[in-house]
Write an enzyme that holds these catalytic residues in place. Structure first.
Site, PDB file in Angstrom:
ATOM      1  N   ARG A  11       2.389  14.665  12.975  1.00 57.62           N
ATOM      2  CA  ARG A  11       2.745  14.420  11.577  1.00 57.62           C
ATOM      3  C   ARG A  11       2.735  15.689  10.715  1.00 57.62           C
ATOM      4  O   ARG A  11       1.945  15.815   9.776  1.00 57.62           O
ATOM      5  CB  ARG A  11       1.832  13.338  10.999  1.00 57.62           C
TER       6      ARG A  11
ATOM      7  N   CYS B 297      -2.864  13.384  13.061  1.00 59.22           N
ATOM      8  CA  CYS B 297      -3.682  12.174  13.150  1.00 59.22           C
ATOM      9  C   CYS B 297      -3.389  11.520  14.482  1.00 59.22           C
ATOM     10  O   CYS B 297      -2.555  11.992  15.236  1.00 59.22           O
ATOM     11  CB  CYS B 297      -3.467  11.255  11.973  1.00 59.22           C
TER      12      CYS B 297
ATOM     13  N   ARG C 174      -8.109   0.035   5.572  1.00 57.00           N
ATOM     14  CA  ARG C 174      -7.249   0.988   4.854  1.00 57.00           C
ATOM     15  C   ARG C 174      -6.001   0.308   4.305  1.00 57.00           C
ATOM     16  O   ARG C 174      -5.420   0.773   3.330  1.00 57.00           O
ATOM     17  CB  ARG C 174      -6.812   2.122   5.794  1.00 57.00           C
TER      18      ARG C 174
ATOM     19  N   LYS D  80       0.842  -1.207   0.000  1.00 58.14           N
ATOM     20  CA  LYS D  80       0.000   0.000   0.000  1.00 58.14           C
ATOM     21  C   LYS D  80       0.877   1.257   0.000  1.00 58.14           C
ATOM     22  O   LYS D  80       0.633   2.206  -0.736  1.00 58.14           O
ATOM     23  CB  LYS D  80      -0.890  -0.001   1.248  1.00 58.14           C
ATOM     24  N   ASN D  81       1.922   1.225   0.837  1.00 55.40           N
ATOM     25  CA  ASN D  81       2.725   2.440   0.981  1.00 55.40           C
ATOM     26  C   ASN D  81       3.667   2.693  -0.195  1.00 55.40           C
ATOM     27  O   ASN D  81       4.291   3.750  -0.281  1.00 55.40           O
ATOM     28  CB  ASN D  81       3.499   2.399   2.304  1.00 55.40           C
TER      29      ASN D  81
ATOM     30  N   ASP E 144       5.589   0.441  11.753  1.00 55.39           N
ATOM     31  CA  ASP E 144       4.319  -0.146  11.309  1.00 55.39           C
ATOM     32  C   ASP E 144       4.138  -1.594  11.770  1.00 55.39           C
ATOM     33  O   ASP E 144       3.074  -2.181  11.573  1.00 55.39           O
ATOM     34  CB  ASP E 144       4.190  -0.073   9.775  1.00 55.39           C
TER      35      ASP E 144
HETATM   36  C1  EPZ Z   1       5.051   6.746   5.921  1.00 56.64           C
HETATM   37  O1  EPZ Z   1       4.395   7.854   6.526  1.00 56.64           O
HETATM   38  C2  EPZ Z   1       4.040   5.624   5.904  1.00 56.64           C
HETATM   39  N1  EPZ Z   1       2.894   6.035   5.103  1.00 56.64           N
HETATM   40  C3  EPZ Z   1       3.620   5.275   7.322  1.00 56.64           C
HETATM   41  O2  EPZ Z   1       2.750   4.166   7.249  1.00 56.64           O
HETATM   42  C4  EPZ Z   1       4.867   4.888   8.120  1.00 56.64           C
HETATM   43  O3  EPZ Z   1       4.498   4.653   9.462  1.00 56.64           O
HETATM   44  C5  EPZ Z   1       5.897   6.021   8.067  1.00 56.64           C
HETATM   45  O4  EPZ Z   1       6.195   6.347   6.673  1.00 56.64           O
HETATM   46  C6  EPZ Z   1       7.214   5.679   8.749  1.00 56.64           C
HETATM   47  O5  EPZ Z   1       7.759   4.539   8.188  1.00 56.64           O
HETATM   48  C7  EPZ Z   1       2.947   5.903   3.785  1.00 56.64           C
HETATM   49  O6  EPZ Z   1       3.926   5.478   3.200  1.00 56.64           O
HETATM   50  C8  EPZ Z   1       1.741   6.289   3.015  1.00 56.64           C
HETATM   51  P1  EPZ Z   1       7.449  10.059   7.744  1.00 56.64           P
HETATM   52  P2  EPZ Z   1       5.031   9.321   6.439  1.00 56.64           P
HETATM   53  O7  EPZ Z   1       7.335  11.320   6.973  1.00 56.64           O
HETATM   54  O8  EPZ Z   1       5.685   9.480   5.130  1.00 56.64           O
HETATM   55  C9  EPZ Z   1       8.048  13.383  11.083  1.00 56.64           C
HETATM   56  C10 EPZ Z   1       0.913   2.833   7.929  1.00 56.64           C
HETATM   57  O9  EPZ Z   1       0.450   2.342   8.984  1.00 56.64           O
HETATM   58  N2  EPZ Z   1       7.902  14.376  10.013  1.00 56.64           N
HETATM   59  O10 EPZ Z   1       8.618   9.183   7.482  1.00 56.64           O
HETATM   60  O11 EPZ Z   1       3.974  10.280   6.845  1.00 56.64           O
HETATM   61  C11 EPZ Z   1       6.749  12.643  11.373  1.00 56.64           C
HETATM   62  O12 EPZ Z   1       5.892  13.394  12.196  1.00 56.64           O
HETATM   63  C12 EPZ Z   1       1.485   4.214   7.919  1.00 56.64           C
HETATM   64  O13 EPZ Z   1       0.875   2.249   6.831  1.00 56.64           O
HETATM   65  C13 EPZ Z   1       8.141  15.705  10.310  1.00 56.64           C
HETATM   66  O14 EPZ Z   1       8.471  16.067  11.434  1.00 56.64           O
HETATM   67  O15 EPZ Z   1       6.112   9.209   7.605  1.00 56.64           O
HETATM   68  C14 EPZ Z   1       7.230  11.366  11.974  1.00 56.64           C
HETATM   69  O16 EPZ Z   1       7.464  11.560  13.344  1.00 56.64           O
HETATM   70  C15 EPZ Z   1       1.232   5.056   9.087  1.00 56.64           C
HETATM   71  N3  EPZ Z   1       7.977  16.615   9.295  1.00 56.64           N
HETATM   72  C16 EPZ Z   1       8.562  11.121  11.251  1.00 56.64           C
HETATM   73  O17 EPZ Z   1       8.943  12.378  10.677  1.00 56.64           O
HETATM   74  C17 EPZ Z   1       7.616  16.250   8.037  1.00 56.64           C
HETATM   75  O18 EPZ Z   1       7.487  17.143   7.164  1.00 56.64           O
HETATM   76  C18 EPZ Z   1       8.506  10.097  10.137  1.00 56.64           C
HETATM   77  O19 EPZ Z   1       7.418  10.407   9.275  1.00 56.64           O
HETATM   78  C19 EPZ Z   1       7.402  14.898   7.760  1.00 56.64           C
HETATM   79  C20 EPZ Z   1       7.550  13.970   8.765  1.00 56.64           C
END
Ligand code: EPZ
Length: 451
Positions: A140, A135, A419, A41-42, A326
């Site tokens: 996030r 969320c 989802r 999915k991701n 995850d």
């Molecule tokens: C991706 O989310 C995945 N979603 C998530 O999967 C997964 O948990 C996550 O990566 C971490 O592996 C998809 O691929 C669609 P990040 P993403 O940006 O891209 C912080 C699931 O259950 N951050 O790597 O949103 C953020 O708050 C889901 O399938 C900032 O601070 O994750 C987090 O603490 C949930 N500023 C950390 O970085 C930003 O601009 C990592 O988030 C962006 C992120």
């Protein structure tokens, strides 16, 4: 949402307003047989978004019809593409985008929609996407995405809740250092940079397989990208990309991991097929540390024999190749039944312990101090009504229900589990579990727990 049932392809039905689905699970039935793991999915989500940059007819293969992918399809249709789900997890995407503003009603369903900004900005020189908001698993923010686009020369404003990005004269390559290796920011910037003028370097980039898969998709369209899977990605911008007509998405490592953990706890002889074992190394290492010796890892599959006992360990979630956040909730269920004490440290999201309160209802012994969970292993879990609070928390509660004594009801599965997992109750039932999906009125959550 409309009052009537809304039938999407592959028999996914969205509930009427006020109605929810729950799983009723009678625990302790052994899992046996073979399960084919679907596409990631991701990886599907950003690759569907990146299909805005392709012209002509494109078939994406291994795109599971999970709710998040259906939402992405709806947004792409809104933007002017034709998106059709075909048999066998294929999606046919045609046409060219006509608009660069994504609607709030759809974007608010799923944060990954923010990853439309990169390709829209690259294609139109402007994009308007609703601010995705927080969320339940954490705040996030999208600051890293925004800083990246600004470095590429886009002007960013926020207007009536929309993030508006403009680069009328085109984007210009830049050196971008991410404060955190954000998966979404790395992908969004990559999608914008492939059509920017000159070279972009993304430092402290995410190395997740889903980032690499997007990169490979863009490369198959002629994008020049190097360093995928490492923390520095180099992109030489092109004037245009070449159309492609087929791309196959990688297997879903999180779905695979979920079934592997289930198989260890309550499996007899379970074969998990169509996986990429390389993507699951951190899980295999931790399972071994806990004393799991019966996993047979082959080329594209894992054979799992159920284990009787395992021991407590420490797990810290980290960006890839570290242990995936995850799989943290599912691992917590496993460690709840381990001999001795375990620690889980969640470093990726600040609020991803929502499942703990629900696991306590099933008899787990867990305490939380900030981002650390201390888990005291118990001999058994006992069925109870529990609520899925997010996608992976929901999956973990299903695992807990499979292994618990008696009946567990997992509420809100349509909101969360659907989802990311395809007809999970059907898949588990085929393997011998006793899981039923039942609709209920939102106000009337708990039944008499009889099957
Ligand atoms: C991706 O989310 C995945 N979603 C998530 O999967 C997964 O948990 C996550 O990566 C971490 O592996 C998809 O691929 C669609 P990040 P993403 O940006 O891209 C912080 C699931 O259950 N951050 O790597 O949103 C953020 O708050 C889901 O399938 C900032 O601070 O994750 C987090 O603490 C949930 N500023 C950390 O970085 C930003 O601009 C990592 O988030 C962006 C992120």
């Amino acid at each position: 949402m409309q009052e009537t049932d809304f039938l999407e392809p592959n028999n996914i039905t969205l509930n009427k307003v006020g109605m929810r689905d729950k799983f009723i699970i009678e625990g302790r039935h052994k899992l046996k047989g073979e399960i084919d793991i679907w596409g990631s999915k991701n990886a599907s989500l950003p690759i569907m978004a990146a299909s805005l940059l392709n012209s002509g007819d494109l078939i994406l293969d291994n795109v599971p019809p999970v709710k998040d992918n259906l939402t992405m399809a709806e947004i792409l249709r809104y933007l002017g593409l034709s998106v059709e789900f075909l048999e066998g997890d294929k999606v046919l995407i045609k046409g060219e985008p006509k608009g660069y503003r994504a609607p709030y009603e759809l974007v608010s369903r799923m944060r990954a929609s923010f990853e439309l900004m990169g390709p829209l900005l690259a294609y139109f020189g402007e994009a308007e996407i609703p601010y995705p908001g927080g969320c339940r698993i954490g705040l996030r923010p999208v600051d890293l995405h925004i800083k990246g686009f600004e470095s590429l020369g886009a002007e960013i404003t926020v207007d009536k809740g929309f993030v508006c990005a403009r680069a009328k004269k085109g984007l210009k390559g830049a050196k971008i250092h991410l404060d955190k290796p954000s998966v979404g920011a790395t992908r969004n910037i990559m999608m914008a940079a492939v059509l920017a003028q000159g070279e972009t370097i993304i430092e402290n980039a995410a190395c997740e397989p889903e980032v690499v898969d997007l990169g490979n998709f863009l490369k198959s369209m002629g994008a020049e990208i190097e360093g995928l899977g490492t923390s520095t990605i180099y992109i030489k911008g092109k004037k245009e990309l070449q159309p492609i007509d087929y791309y196959k998405i990688i297997p879903d490592r999180i779905a695979a991991g979920t079934f592997i953990i289930a198989g260890i706890m309550i499996g007899k002889d379970l074969v998990i097929k169509n996986i990429e074992p390389e993507h699951l190394q951190s899980l295999f290492i931790k399972l071994k540390e806990a004393g799991v010796n019966s996993l047979q890892i082959r080329d594209r599959e894992v054979r799992v024999k159920g284990e009787k006992v395992w021991k407590g360990i420490e797990v810290t979630t980290m960006p890839y190749p570290g242990f995936p956040t995850d799989l943290q909730p599912q691992m917590m269920v496993f460690l709840s039944l381990a001999q001795g004490t375990s620690l889980i440290v969640e470093t990726v999201f600040e609020n991803r312990f929502l499942h703990v309160g629900e696991l306590l209802r099933l008899g787990a012994k867990i305490s939380i101090d900030g981002r650390t969970a201390l888990i005291q292993g118990v001999e058994k879990l006992k069925g109870a009504p529990v609520e899925a609070t997010d996608l992976r928390a929901g999956a973990a509660l299903v695992l807990a229900g499979l292994v618990a004594e008696g009946v567990t009801e997992v509420l809100d599965v349509d909101e969360h589990i659907d989802r990311g997992y395809v007809a999970l109750e059907e898949k588990l039932s085929t393997l011998g579990a006793n899981v039923k999906r039942v609709s209920y009125e939102e106000g009337k959550k708990v039944s008499d727990l009889s099957l």
